[in-house]
Write an enzyme that holds these catalytic residues in place. Structure first.
Site, short mmCIF file in Angstrom:
data_model
loop_
_atom_site.label_atom_id
_atom_site.label_comp_id
_atom_site.label_asym_id
_atom_site.label_seq_id
_atom_site.Cartn_x
_atom_site.Cartn_y
_atom_site.Cartn_z
N GLY A 161 0.77 -1.23 0.00
CA GLY A 161 0.00 0.00 0.00
C GLY A 161 0.80 1.29 0.00
CD GLN A 162 6.32 1.04 1.27
OE1 GLN A 162 7.11 1.56 0.48
NE2 GLN A 162 6.69 0.13 2.16
CE LYS A 163 1.24 10.39 -2.65
NZ LYS A 163 -0.21 10.19 -2.62
#
Lengths: 184, 205
Positions: free
Chosen positions: A69-71
């Site tokens: 889910g990291q940007k």
């Protein structure tokens, strides 16, 4: 659509469900997946790619896809939308600072054509933490009541204790199966 | 749709056509054409050239694959390319065997036969789309390439592919005994289908 894809869809087994689990980084997606599967959750590090688990639950075969889910990873999410029956959106209920970001990302997903038919389960995770917002408040912040395009439910839970994970999963399976499998 | 109902038989090999006709007097022309196509798909997949195609692909990408639970995004791209490569190969070779062949037309024929699409050949085609099976195939390939390079030379003589039915015993491919690699489709599934050229002609009565 190519030949193999067509065949795959034709031969998809009954009671097979594809769940896509997304959310901001550190929301607890992988922990939920592992806890639900009865695995050790003490050594989980940030997901930089994706995990897949095939679980048997109540006679259903669940193919759960958990994508980092990291940007910088969110642009990859789109590669996993296809054929999704259920979207599990995981929220870190204690991370109030990023709830707005969380809302934007979730709302963008709901506009995705390939997710149009998917049931939405929102896990308001980390309810075991003292500062966590209750599910009701997450529901308001995310404006879930404005959603008319998808069946949805918000479920407060704790991936660490396992609380309410089963309830959420049961609901999403029930909703999907009532949509898909009763048509036979 | 209209074209499916009026197949052209000029482009089919006369021998195959007659075989079909003898065995299936009840079948409609479209059924026959469908069965012939499925027979060709089996031929194409059993061919050594298809094995080469797969091995070249594995060779090109196996270094990307690591034996960890978490998957890299690039695996998805590679798997997508794998499926597309196989689809394209099938289409090209079907068109070569059956001039005027249209994949879309065949796909429509498939969809109207939902209940009949069973048998090894279809299971095998579907297995190419299975991501986890693909990852395992890559990891097995890598393990053999790197871990047991001497074994590898033996393993890669996947003779059973090129000699279907009663040719050289497929034993060399499985001979190692303890080898995990036998779960690879090209080692296990294909030889099993060897010589069963007519196995999917289930429509023939």
């Amino acid at each position: 659509m190519g030949l193999l894809t067509i065949l795959k869809k034709m031969k998809q087994k009954e009671k097979e469900v594809r769940l896509l689990m997304l959310g901001l980084d550190n929301a607890g997606k992988t922990t939920i997946l592992k806890k639900f599967n009865g695995e050790d959750i003490n050594t989980i590090s940030p997901t930089l790619g994706f995990n897949i688990k095939t679980l048997e639950h109540r006679g259903f075969k669940l193919n759960v896809w958990d994508v980092g889910g990291q940007k910088s990873l969110r642009s990859y999410w789109r590669n996993y939308y296809e054929s999704t029956d259920g979207l599990i959106w995981v929220v870190d209920s204690a991370d109030k600072r990023r709830l707005d970001d969380c809302k934007k990302e979730m709302q963008a997903l709901l506009l995705e054509e390939r997710l149009a038919g998917a049931t939405l389960l929102v896990f308001a995770n980390k309810q075991d933490l003292p500062g966590a917002l209750p599910a009701q408040q997450i529901r308001e912040v995310l404006e879930l009541d404005n959603i008319t395009t998808h069946h949805w439910l918000i479920q407060g839970c704790s991936a660490v204790t396992g609380e309410n994970l089963l309830q959420g999963m049961d609901w999403i399976i029930d909703d999907i199966s009532s949509r898909i499998f009763t048509m036979d | 749709m209209a074209t499916a109902a009026v197949p052209e038989f000029d482009d089919l090999e006369p021998m195959d056509f007659q075989e079909e006709m003898l065995g299936s007097s009840n079948s409609s022309i479209a059924d026959t054409k469908f069965d012939v196509t499925v027979g060709y798909i089996e031929e194409i997949i059993m061919d050594e050239e298809f094995q080469d195609l797969q091995n070249n692909f594995l060779d090109k990408y196996y270094v990307e694959f690591e034996d960890t639970e978490e998957n890299k995004f690039v695996y998805t791209d590679i798997h997508k390319e794998w499926v597309e490569t196989i689809e394209k190969y099938l289409e090209t070779n079907l068109a070569r065997k059956m001039p005027g062949f249209h994949m879309q037309e065949f796909a429509q024929a498939l969809e109207s036969r939902k209940d009949e699409v069973c048998g090894e050949i279809f299971d095998m085609l579907v297995s190419f789309t299975d991501f986890l099976a693909f990852k395992e195939l890559m990891l097995d390939y890598r393990a053999e390439k790197e871990g047991r390079s001497i074994d590898l030379l033996e393993d890669l003589v996947i003779t059973s592919m090129s000699k279907p039915a009663g040719g050289a015993a497929p034993a060399p491919a499985v001979g190692g005994g303890s080898r995990q690699g036998t779960t690879q489709p090209q080692l296990a599934v294909l030889p099993a289908a060897g010589g069963s050229k007519h196995s999917s002609k289930h429509r023939v009565k």
